[in-house]
Structures are given as structure tokens and as C-alpha cells.
Write a protein that holds these residues in place. Structure first.
Motif, PDB file in Angstrom:
ATOM      1  N   LYS A 133       0.853  -1.193   0.000  1.00 14.08           N
ATOM      2  CA  LYS A 133       0.000   0.000   0.000  1.00 14.08           C
ATOM      3  C   LYS A 133       0.887   1.240   0.000  1.00 14.08           C
ATOM      4  CE  LYS A 133      -4.039  -2.068   2.098  1.00 14.08           C
ATOM      5  NZ  LYS A 133      -4.445  -2.695   0.881  1.00 14.08           N
ATOM      6  N   GLU A 134       0.523   2.204  -0.852  1.00 17.80           N
ATOM      7  CA  GLU A 134       1.264   3.464  -0.960  1.00 17.80           C
ATOM      8  C   GLU A 134       0.278   4.604  -1.094  1.00 17.80           C
ATOM      9  OE1 GLU A 134       4.263   3.448  -4.005  1.00 17.80           O
ATOM     10  OE2 GLU A 134       4.892   1.411  -3.531  1.00 17.80           O
ATOM     11  N   ASP A 135       0.751   5.835  -0.869  1.00 15.52           N
ATOM     12  CA  ASP A 135      -0.115   7.012  -0.986  1.00 15.52           C
ATOM     13  C   ASP A 135      -0.564   7.240  -2.415  1.00 15.52           C
ATOM     14  OD1 ASP A 135       0.018   7.492   1.731  1.00 15.52           O
ATOM     15  OD2 ASP A 135       1.708   8.882   1.546  1.00 15.52           O
ATOM     16  N   ILE A 136       0.338   7.063  -3.365  1.00 13.98           N
ATOM     17  CA  ILE A 136      -0.014   7.236  -4.774  1.00 13.98           C
ATOM     18  C   ILE A 136      -0.577   5.913  -5.264  1.00 13.98           C
ATOM     19  CG2 ILE A 136       0.844   7.720  -7.095  1.00 13.98           C
ATOM     20  CD1 ILE A 136       3.053   9.417  -5.749  1.00 13.98           C
ATOM     21  N   LYS A 137      -1.861   5.923  -5.617  1.00 14.61           N
ATOM     22  CA  LYS A 137      -2.559   4.699  -6.000  1.00 14.61           C
ATOM     23  C   LYS A 137      -2.389   4.414  -7.485  1.00 14.61           C
ATOM     24  CE  LYS A 137      -4.353   3.805  -1.999  1.00 14.61           C
ATOM     25  NZ  LYS A 137      -3.807   2.711  -1.241  1.00 14.61           N
ATOM     26  N   ASN A 152      -2.289  -1.285  -5.573  1.00  8.44           N
ATOM     27  CA  ASN A 152      -1.625  -1.125  -4.263  1.00  8.44           C
ATOM     28  C   ASN A 152      -2.629  -0.606  -3.248  1.00  8.44           C
ATOM     29  OD1 ASN A 152      -1.742   1.356  -5.567  1.00  8.44           O
ATOM     30  ND2 ASN A 152       0.265   2.015  -4.931  1.00  8.44           N
TER      31      ASN A 152
END
Length: 152
Positions: A133-137, A152
């Protein structure tokens, strides 16, 4: 397991082929019935250290190339961008028909693609990329009923 692995190279061309995909760019498609649990192919390429992946990715972006990397463990990654096989074209799906497993063959870690279920000729092979998982999808294009909408 090692005997099954050695059989892969001889059968891969009759088992799968690379064609245009509705999911993304090119994809890997089934050419004959593949049974559940069957070892399909190795995700092959150049083994690099994990700390080099960001540098390699920027280099490939600068050259206008797609980036095909698969993490083996904390320290090693297979970079299939320039020297990989057709496995690099397996697209993501939130409802995949394949899975990947790290398998030691002659004391060397290999990434092997296995069938989750019976796969029929013409079906696109997919697995869940399981990106962190990341902030930028990153949007998902798998179109499955179980789609999570993001990679993600």
C-alpha cells in the motif's frame, strides 16, 4: 520439484503465448488446458540486489521502457526488463488464475508460476501482484467482479 522445473523450458512454448491484452498492453495466454497446481513457467531475468531497483527503474523510464521486476526476498530481485522471458507479460488480476512461489531449485531461489485452477485455451494468465500500500494509488484494469480498483 527440480524434475518438474527442468521440464518447463521444453513445454513453455506449447503451453503459453504472448498476445494483446484487454487488461494492459500484452499479456500471457493459455494455449492448452493447464491443470490446477501445474507448474507453468519460471519468471526469469537477471538477478539484482534490491538496493539497485530504484536506480534501474529510473534508467528504464528515461529510455521509455516498461519495467519488469519481481522481488524474490528482501535482498534480491529478478529484473526481466531486458533479459526476461514471456512470464514478464503476466498481468495483475484481483481474481487471478495463477500464483507465484519462490522455489529452491539446486539451492538457487527461482520464481515459479503455478495454476490456481484449471485454465482453458484462450484465457489470459494472471496473478495478484500484491503491491504494498502506498499514498499514490495505481489503478487496476483487471475488470474482475472482485476488483479492488487499485494495484496497491
Amino acid at each position: 520439484m527440480a524434475m518438474r522445473y527442468r521440464h518447463l523450458a521444453a513445454t513453455a512454448k506449447e503451453t503459453v503465448g504472448v498476445y494483446r491484452s484487454d487488461i494492459h498492453g500484452r499479456g500471457l495466454f493459455c494455449k492448452r488446458i493447464i491443470e490446477a497446481g501445474e507448474m507453468i513457467m519460471e519468471y526469469a531475468g537477471t538477478k539484482i540486489r534490491s538496493i539497485l531497483t530504484d536506480k534501474q527503474e529510473k534508467y528504464y523510464e528515461g529510455k521509455g521502457l516498461g519495467c519488469y521486476m519481481f522481488r524474490i526476498d528482501r535482498d534480491e530481485v529478478i529484473d526481466a526488463t531486458l533479459s526476461g522471458n514471456a512470464a514478464r507479460f503476466i498481468n495483475h488480476s484481483c481474481d487471478p488464475n495463477c500464483y507465484c512461489k519462490i522455489v529452491p531449485i539446486d539451492n538457487i531461489k527461482k520464481i515459479i508460476i503455478f495454476a490456481l485452477r484449471r485454465i482453458y485455451p484462450g484465457e489470459e494468465l494472471t496473478y495478484d501482484y500484491n503491491f504494498a500500500k502506498e499514498d499514490i494509488k495505481l489503478p487496476c484494469n483487471c475488470s474482475s467482479k472482485k476488483c479492488r480498483k487499485f494495484l496497491n
